[in-house]
Design an enzyme around this catalytic site. Structure first.
Site, PDB file in Angstrom:
ATOM      1  N   LYS A   1      54.933  29.016  48.599  1.00 19.15           N
ATOM      2  CA  LYS A   1      54.533  29.324  47.082  1.00 19.15           C
ATOM      3  C   LYS A   1      55.436  29.214  46.086  1.00 19.15           C
ATOM      4  O   LYS A   1      56.579  29.318  46.193  1.00 19.15           O
ATOM      5  CB  LYS A   1      53.960  30.699  47.244  1.00 19.15           C
TER       6      LYS A   1
ATOM      7  N   SER B   1      46.357  35.380  44.612  1.00 15.87           N
ATOM      8  CA  SER B   1      47.024  34.242  43.884  1.00 15.87           C
ATOM      9  C   SER B   1      47.600  33.209  44.904  1.00 15.87           C
ATOM     10  O   SER B   1      47.962  32.215  44.414  1.00 15.87           O
ATOM     11  CB  SER B   1      48.236  34.846  43.185  1.00 15.87           C
TER      12      SER B   1
ATOM     13  N   SER C   1      47.139  38.908  47.849  1.00 19.12           N
ATOM     14  CA  SER C   1      47.400  37.744  47.518  1.00 19.12           C
ATOM     15  C   SER C   1      47.525  36.862  48.738  1.00 19.12           C
ATOM     16  O   SER C   1      47.656  35.661  48.379  1.00 19.12           O
ATOM     17  CB  SER C   1      48.372  37.478  46.232  1.00 19.12           C
TER      18      SER C   1
END
Length: 490
Positions: free
Chosen positions: A79, A154, A178
């Site tokens: 990420k 996310s 997330s």
């Protein structure tokens, strides 16, 4: 079977057996990224030659007889809020521009030392603020199961990349769900470990008391293998814990006989789509058939979790994001008159709408006259939530709940109704408030063909129990083996 359809451990086994080289695996992954990127927008940065060079180095080590991990040579993604030395780390925000950190996160160091091959950095909600991965400066991520659907957030880029076969595992961050929510929306497995078991050094902070990094992969066994590499004490993170690492994968036996699993009735009531309820309860039946005891119980604190979470998370975000001001690093506005004007213009132009909303909310709840009424009260509620889960785990080994009230919504729906987006986190945020481990595993599909996830929750430091139950479930089901066909669900 094509390489992209293998699990991370299956590919690692082929690499150790000499059937596939790390360079071949990396090239296959890069080819797959080129094929899928225009469809799902999962990556922000693709490393290309650097990934091939890293794969070649791992290949040399394996040929020399180095004892590396079961995932040595297996390509991965990170990420884009996880620091990587010399590689753009943007948090999907304009304000960080082309920022390239001078160091690797501890987690990155550990994965590379074990022979991991980094393909690139994955798209996300800006500064990890969102539940859909639509707030990225680099454009929304699209769900591989339905290209008009969100992948969740996310860590949506991480889940989408694993689901589409662009990488065999990824590491995301989880502040309120997330990792788990996008894993559910994309039909893969995602694990948030106990707070403090994985070092946060090198993670760009959203809400420091809630943030935790963890793996997204096809199976619970893959997640166990990744956690074996990244868990453990780090002197650079004062919140990291002294925990044993390296035994989670070896401990997966598939035996859940005698395990007591609680179903919180308050997680199966109003607002939960019937198809989601049916699939999660069916997952309970699979575990019951393997010898687990499953029963309902009341967990009335669920009504308080979302407001408490968003008070605390927004307050910490407001503080953490004050460092992005156009002075030290990242993007800087032009045409400012003085320092105050520089701050104002840089932050106005550099942050997106959702980030601004949460900064303003956080500044409000921390302001004089409102601190006691909102932030202090939210901290008190957080303590009550933690006690409620502690009491539940005096009776049960694990809890089983939905991950989200519905399957993945269509692009744009959640941004039009932020409150609805916040409420979609109701089943995931309690674990961050209480610091508990949780895992999302695929457990079925809705009538339109979109994946549904079930969430297993364990007591603090109960990763082995959570992964063991998920592994047992996956031994008897094949939802985790399904791959999107690349079209759009109805």
């Amino acid at each position: 079977m094509e390489l992209h359809a293998l699990t991370a451990l299956q590919l690692g086994e082929k690499i150790r057996a000499g059937e596939v080289s790390p360079v071949e695996a990396a090239q296959a992954a890069l080819d797959r990224v080129r094929q899928e990127q225009g469809r799902n927008n999962a990556f922000i940065t693709v490393l290309g030659d650097a990934a091939l060079s890293e794969a070649l180095e791992t290949e040399k080590q394996l040929r020399a007889g180095a004892r590396l991990s079961p995932l040595a040579g297996v390509p991965m993604g990170l990420k884009d809020n996880i620091c990587t030395k010399g590689i753009k780390t943007s948090c999907a925000s304009k304000i960080l521009g082309g920022f390239a950190p001078a160091y690797d996160a501890t987690l990155v160091q550990r994965l590379r030392a074990a022979g991991g091959v980094l393909l690139g950095k994955l798209n996300m909600d800006e500064f990890a603020m969102g539940s859909t991965s639509e707030t990225s400066f680099y454009g929304p991520v699209r769900n591989p199961w339905g290209l008009t659907r969100v992948p969740g957030g996310s860590s949506g880029g991480a889940a989408a990349a694993v689901a589409a076969g662009e990488c065999w595992y990824a590491v995301g961050s989880d502040t309120g769900g997330s990792i788990r929510q996008p894993a559910a929306y994309c039909g893969v497995t995602g694990m948030k470990p106990t707070y403090g078991t994985v070092s946060r050094y090198g993670l760009v902070a959203y809400a420091s008391s809630l943030d935790q990094m963890g793996p997204i992969a096809r199976t619970a066994a893959d997640c166990a293998a990744v956690l074996d590499l990244i868990m453990g004490r780090d002197r650079r993170d004062g919140t990291s814990l002294e925990v044993e690492s390296g035994g989670l994968l070896a401990g997966l036996t598939g035996d859940v006989r005698g395990m007591k699993i609680g179903l919180p009735a308050d997680c199966f009531g109003e607002g939960l789509e019937p198809e989601v309820r049916a699939c999660v309860l069916a997952a309970a039946d699979v575990l019951r058939a393997r010898g687990a005891q499953v029963e309902e119980f009341a967990l009335p604190i669920m009504r308080y979790v979302v407001p408490a979470y968003y008070m605390i998370a927004a307050a910490e975000a407001s503080s953490n994001l004050s460092r992005f001001d156009g002075v030290k690093y990242g993007w800087r506005a032009e045409g400012y008159e003085d320092l105050t004007d520089l701050y104002s213009k840089t932050r106005t132009e550099g942050f997106g709408a959702e980030v601004k909303r949460r900064i303003l909310l956080g500044a409000f709840v921390l302001s004089a006259g409102y601190y006691d009424a909102y932030y202090k009260k939210a901290l008190q509620v957080k303590a009550v939530i933690k006690r409620a889960y502690d009491e539940a785990f005096e009776k049960y080994d694990l809890l089983l709940t939905p991950v989200a009230p519905s399957t993945a919504p269509r692009l744009g729906e959640s941004l039009d109704d932020p409150l609805k987006m916040y409420l979609s986190d109701i089943y995931t945020v309690p674990l961050n408030l209480a610091g508990l481990p949780g895992l999302s595993m695929p457990c079925g599909f809705d009538g339109g063909g979109m994946p549904i996830g079930a969430q297993l929750i364990g007591p603090a430091l109960g990763e082995a129990k959570v992964l063991g139950a998920a592994h047992a479930f996956q031994l008897d089901t094949d939802y985790h083996t399904k791959m999107p066909k690349g079209g759009d669900a109805q």
